[in-house]
Design an enzyme around this catalytic site. Structure first.
Site: not given
Length: 472
Positions: A11, A37, A111-112, A251
């Site tokens: 996300c 996302g 986010n995580g 990436y």
């Protein structure tokens, strides 16, 4: 569904305080963070008295029409892009999560991944808590709501003191925006400004689109509160060794972003140069697997003093689903997204640079496609080390059994993908490239050394745990 053999960041988050078009800015910020996302997106705004929410499944541009954005008034907003995991692809898991509790309205974007979320959820449910989603973010919501602390920041600190793992978190009520990074700093978050408005975002590319100024990164373990009294920063958690996700550089992040204080594109090019130094081979041309392999391929070509070509062309207009023809077309899922340029490949010894190999299935199809285009030799080079372990800190990864490098040697992988040679950058090579400047990096997906311990660590080491039934 088109899903090439890649890891997926789960996300992107964006928050803004003090801008008259907060929802519109959040929309643009999420648009820039779409790569983090693509499953669903949402925005919550505040008009100072009430919170308003719009969220749906799909891409940002398809969700937020002018009409929907008009239903998000106010100068404060947070947004979220989601990529689903085994927790489920459904609207109930799309964030921000919005609730009413003792102190008023509350919205969260996360986010995580919380490594102990399952244990806490079981405990909360045993005492009567009712969950509406399978997201671990909802665990944080319950812990904040159950806290008896007097203020929202104090409740957040109390709640996060009980959780373990990775979180870059945005929290808002009617009048305040709060951002928090976990003490290890696994996932990124930066602070920006636009015409006096403050912005918190996963990456600086979200600031660039709206012409905001990058101020700094939020530090690991920092809680930053933005409200009527201005901006305040505290460090309420015990200090630990940083563990920034090195895969953000390899990436996940957009190459035009600055992450953990450094530009991503430059690091990826240097990874390509180091890859060439470690795995050089006689060849005629270097090509990337687009788009994520481009910077490393450029760096490889420069270091090896070989021509660089766009030997594979990506179709950028492919959606998440497609209708397959009744007559079988070999490698259809890859061919609809990538197509070889024959004149760049025919009769040549080709170095193909990619950022990672996960299961190996897509790489095998790409090698066959390049060989059918007339390549004389195909040498696959990878700008990350062999991925041997799943990530449990906010990345959608397969089980350990599905990671080809966890059970196969490099030579066995080479034979499987049918390349003439296969070379990976070493972990030492990666660490020699990423800027230290006091920072340490998490490379557990390559080494198996996890910075945060797990309640089920034995299962992790044995490769029995399927990453992420409730991951964010």
């Amino acid at each position: 569904m088109i899903r090439l053999d890649k890891f997926r960041e789960e996300c992107g988050i964006f928050g803004i305080y003090g801008h008259p078009e907060a929802a519109n800015m959040a929309y643009l910020g999420l648009y820039s963070l779409q790569h983090r996302g693509q499953e669903g997106a949402g925005i919550v705004s505040s008009d100072g008295k009430q919170l308003h929410i719009e969220k749906a499944m799909g891409l940002v541009a398809d969700i937020f029409s002018t009409e929907r954005l008009s239903r998000l008034p106010g100068a404060l907003a947070i947004g979220h892009n989601r990529y689903s995991t085994a927790g489920g692809s459904s609207l109930k898991n799309v964030q921000p999560l919005l609730v009413n509790y003792a102190l008023g309205g509350l919205a969260l974007s996360h986010n995580g991944n919380l490594t102990n979320a399952g244990l806490i959820r079981d405990e909360l449910e045993a005492y009567g808590a009712i969950f509406q989603s399978t997201s671990d973010t909802e665990v944080i919501v319950h812990l904040i709501a159950q806290s008896e602390a007097a203020t929202l920041p104090e409740r957040i600190v109390e709640a996060l003191s009980r959780v373990e793992g990775a979180y870059s978190l945005l929290v808002m009520n009617e009048k305040t925006l709060i951002g928090v990074r976990d003490p290890h700093g696994f996932r990124p978050m930066c602070l920006g400004m636009l015409d006096g408005a403050y912005i918190l975002a996963s990456e600086t590319c979200a600031l660039d689109l709206i012409e905001a100024e990058y101020i700094r990164d939020i530090e690991p373990g920092e809680l930053i509160q933005i409200g009527p009294n201005g901006i305040e920063s505290i460090f309420p958690f015990p200090k630990v060794e940083p563990a920034h996700c090195v895969f953000e550089y390899i990436y996940f992040a957009r190459p035009d972003s600055m992450v953990f204080g450094n530009t991503v594109n430059g690091i990826r090019k240097e990874l390509g140069r180091q890859l060439a130094r470690e795995t050089g081979v006689e060849a005629d041309v270097v090509i990337p697997v687009p788009d994520s392999g481009v910077p490393a391929a450029l760096g490889y070509a420069e270091e090896a003093r070989l021509p660089y070509e766009n030997g594979l062309i990506r179709n950028h207009y492919v959606g998440r689903t497609f209708i397959e023809p009744q007559q079988t077309i070999r490698h259809f899922g890859v061919k609809i997204k990538l197509n070889p340029v024959r004149e760049a490949l025919a009769g040549k010894r080709v170095v193909v640079v990619d950022d990672s190999i996960v299961r190996g299935t897509t790489c095998k199809k790409i090698v066959k496609m390049i060989r059918q285009a007339g390549a004389k030799e195909i040498h696959v080079r990878v700008s990350s080390p062999p991925t041997t372990h799943p990530c449990f800190y906010g990345i959608d990864t397969p089980t350990r059994q599905e990671l080809i490098a966890s059970s196969h040697s490099i030579e066995e992988i080479r034979r499987y993908i049918t390349a003439d040679s296969l070379g990976y950058i070493s972990l030492e090579g990666v660490m020699s490239v990423v800027p230290k400047s006091g920072n340490s990096f998490c490379a557990a997906c390559f080494s198996g050394r996890y910075p945060v311990q797990f309640p089920w660590e034995a299962d992790v080491q044995l490769g029995l745990f399927d990453a992420g039934s409730s991951r964010n």
